[in-house]
Design an enzyme around this catalytic site. Structure first.
Site, PDB file in Angstrom:
ATOM      1  N   ASP A  96      -3.140   6.745   6.407  1.00 33.44           N
ATOM      2  CA  ASP A  96      -3.435   8.040   7.025  1.00 33.44           C
ATOM      3  C   ASP A  96      -4.346   7.786   8.231  1.00 33.44           C
ATOM      4  O   ASP A  96      -3.870   7.468   9.311  1.00 33.44           O
ATOM      5  CB  ASP A  96      -4.075   8.937   5.949  1.00 33.44           C
ATOM      6  CG  ASP A  96      -4.349  10.339   6.425  1.00 33.44           C
ATOM      7  OD1 ASP A  96      -3.862  10.716   7.500  1.00 33.44           O
ATOM      8  OD2 ASP A  96      -5.072  11.089   5.722  1.00 33.44           O
TER       9      ASP A  96
ATOM     10  N   GLU B  94       0.853  -1.194   0.000  1.00 31.83           N
ATOM     11  CA  GLU B  94       0.000   0.000   0.000  1.00 31.83           C
ATOM     12  C   GLU B  94       0.888   1.243   0.000  1.00 31.83           C
ATOM     13  O   GLU B  94       2.014   1.220   0.518  1.00 31.83           O
ATOM     14  CB  GLU B  94      -0.916  -0.087   1.235  1.00 31.83           C
ATOM     15  CG  GLU B  94      -1.761   1.103   1.573  1.00 31.83           C
ATOM     16  CD  GLU B  94      -2.850   1.450   0.561  1.00 31.83           C
ATOM     17  OE1 GLU B  94      -2.530   1.508  -0.646  1.00 31.83           O
ATOM     18  OE2 GLU B  94      -3.987   1.718   0.973  1.00 31.83           O
ATOM     19  N   ASP B  95       0.388   2.332  -0.596  1.00 30.59           N
ATOM     20  CA  ASP B  95       1.210   3.546  -0.673  1.00 30.59           C
ATOM     21  C   ASP B  95       1.322   4.277   0.654  1.00 30.59           C
ATOM     22  O   ASP B  95       2.406   4.611   1.112  1.00 30.59           O
ATOM     23  CB  ASP B  95       0.685   4.494  -1.784  1.00 30.59           C
ATOM     24  CG  ASP B  95      -0.800   4.852  -1.641  1.00 30.59           C
ATOM     25  OD1 ASP B  95      -1.471   4.322  -0.743  1.00 30.59           O
ATOM     26  OD2 ASP B  95      -1.281   5.669  -2.452  1.00 30.59           O
TER      27      ASP B  95
ATOM     28  N   PHE C  54      -0.069  16.626   2.775  1.00 30.36           N
ATOM     29  CA  PHE C  54      -0.506  15.891   1.588  1.00 30.36           C
ATOM     30  C   PHE C  54       0.692  15.715   0.665  1.00 30.36           C
ATOM     31  O   PHE C  54       1.332  16.690   0.271  1.00 30.36           O
ATOM     32  CB  PHE C  54      -1.650  16.614   0.865  1.00 30.36           C
ATOM     33  CG  PHE C  54      -2.312  15.709  -0.118  1.00 30.36           C
ATOM     34  CD1 PHE C  54      -3.352  14.884   0.281  1.00 30.36           C
ATOM     35  CD2 PHE C  54      -1.862  15.626  -1.435  1.00 30.36           C
ATOM     36  CE1 PHE C  54      -3.937  13.996  -0.615  1.00 30.36           C
ATOM     37  CE2 PHE C  54      -2.440  14.744  -2.328  1.00 30.36           C
ATOM     38  CZ  PHE C  54      -3.477  13.928  -1.912  1.00 30.36           C
TER      39      PHE C  54
ATOM     40  N   ARG D  39       1.910  11.442 -10.426  1.00 32.04           N
ATOM     41  CA  ARG D  39       2.344  10.100 -10.020  1.00 32.04           C
ATOM     42  C   ARG D  39       3.746   9.806 -10.548  1.00 32.04           C
ATOM     43  O   ARG D  39       4.453   8.951 -10.023  1.00 32.04           O
ATOM     44  CB  ARG D  39       1.380   9.032 -10.556  1.00 32.04           C
ATOM     45  CG  ARG D  39      -0.015   9.111  -9.964  1.00 32.04           C
ATOM     46  CD  ARG D  39      -0.822   7.879 -10.353  1.00 32.04           C
ATOM     47  NE  ARG D  39      -2.247   8.048 -10.121  1.00 32.04           N
ATOM     48  CZ  ARG D  39      -2.873   7.831  -8.973  1.00 32.04           C
ATOM     49  NH1 ARG D  39      -2.197   7.440  -7.917  1.00 32.04           N
ATOM     50  NH2 ARG D  39      -4.174   8.003  -8.857  1.00 32.04           N
TER      51      ARG D  39
END
Ligand code: 5GP
Length: 169
Positions: A96, A92-93, A146, A159
């Site tokens: 949060d 997973e990136d 962010f 990206r």
């Protein structure tokens, strides 16, 4: 856009994570599940450094912000492979609040894998909800900003940036 993590620091850390994962899995067969879209570059770099037999699957999710702190996560592309009795590594990136990770955990645990582990590139702990499963492997702990680049988007763009940047919103 301010750089948060350089390309060389990402390369070095991905190598360290791969070494840790190689020690954990030994010679077992593993199903690596890349969570689209954000983890596609991280997964591509990571799997090339893993030295056990593996297959790669892709799963895509969407989350809807229904109200403050009630997010609904839905699967828009599920995996085709039967996970019964398999060792699974989810890539997973970023984690949060943890809603997505918790959802993936229960969705995949219901498919009866032999083991289920999570590798997360970025961990943003500031807004973490209670009862979020802890990732087994974490690349970087980052502040509550962010971020984009290295597969992560800002409004579907950026990206392709090779490093990780803070996107001032
Ligand atoms: P969570 O469910 O843990 O609150 O959020 C996880 C998902 O939100 C991630 O898989 C990612 O898609 C998105 N997300 C959270 N923080 C960021 C960020 O800083 N940058 C980007 N591009 N996506 C983020």
């Amino acid at each position: 856009m301010t750089e948060l993590i350089s390309k060389s620091d990402i390369d070095k850390r991905v190598g360290e994570l791969a070494a840790e994962i190689n020690r954990t899995f030994g010679r077992e067969d593993v199903v690596v599940i890349c969570i689209l879209k954000g983890a596609f570059i991280f997964t591509a770099d990571l799997v090339r450094r893993l030295d056990f037999p593996l297959i790669v699957e892709f799963m895509e999710l969407s989350s809807y912000h229904l109200a403050v702190s009630t997010d609904k996560v839905v699967v828009t592309k599920d995996i085709a492979t039967d996970l019964t009795g398999k060792n699974v590594l989810v890539v997973e990136d970023i984690v949060d609040t943890g809603s997505t990770l918790r959802f993936i955990h229960s969705h995949l645990a219901a498919k009866n894998p032999a083991s289920l582990r999570f590798c997360v590139l970025l961990d943003k702990p500031a807004k973490r909800k209670k009862h979020t499963p802890l990732p087994d492997f974490t690349g970087f702990v980052i502040p509550d900003e962010f971020v984009a680049g290295y597969g992560l988007d800002y409004d579907q763009k950026h990206r392709n940036i090779p490093n990780i940047v803070i996107k001032e919103t």
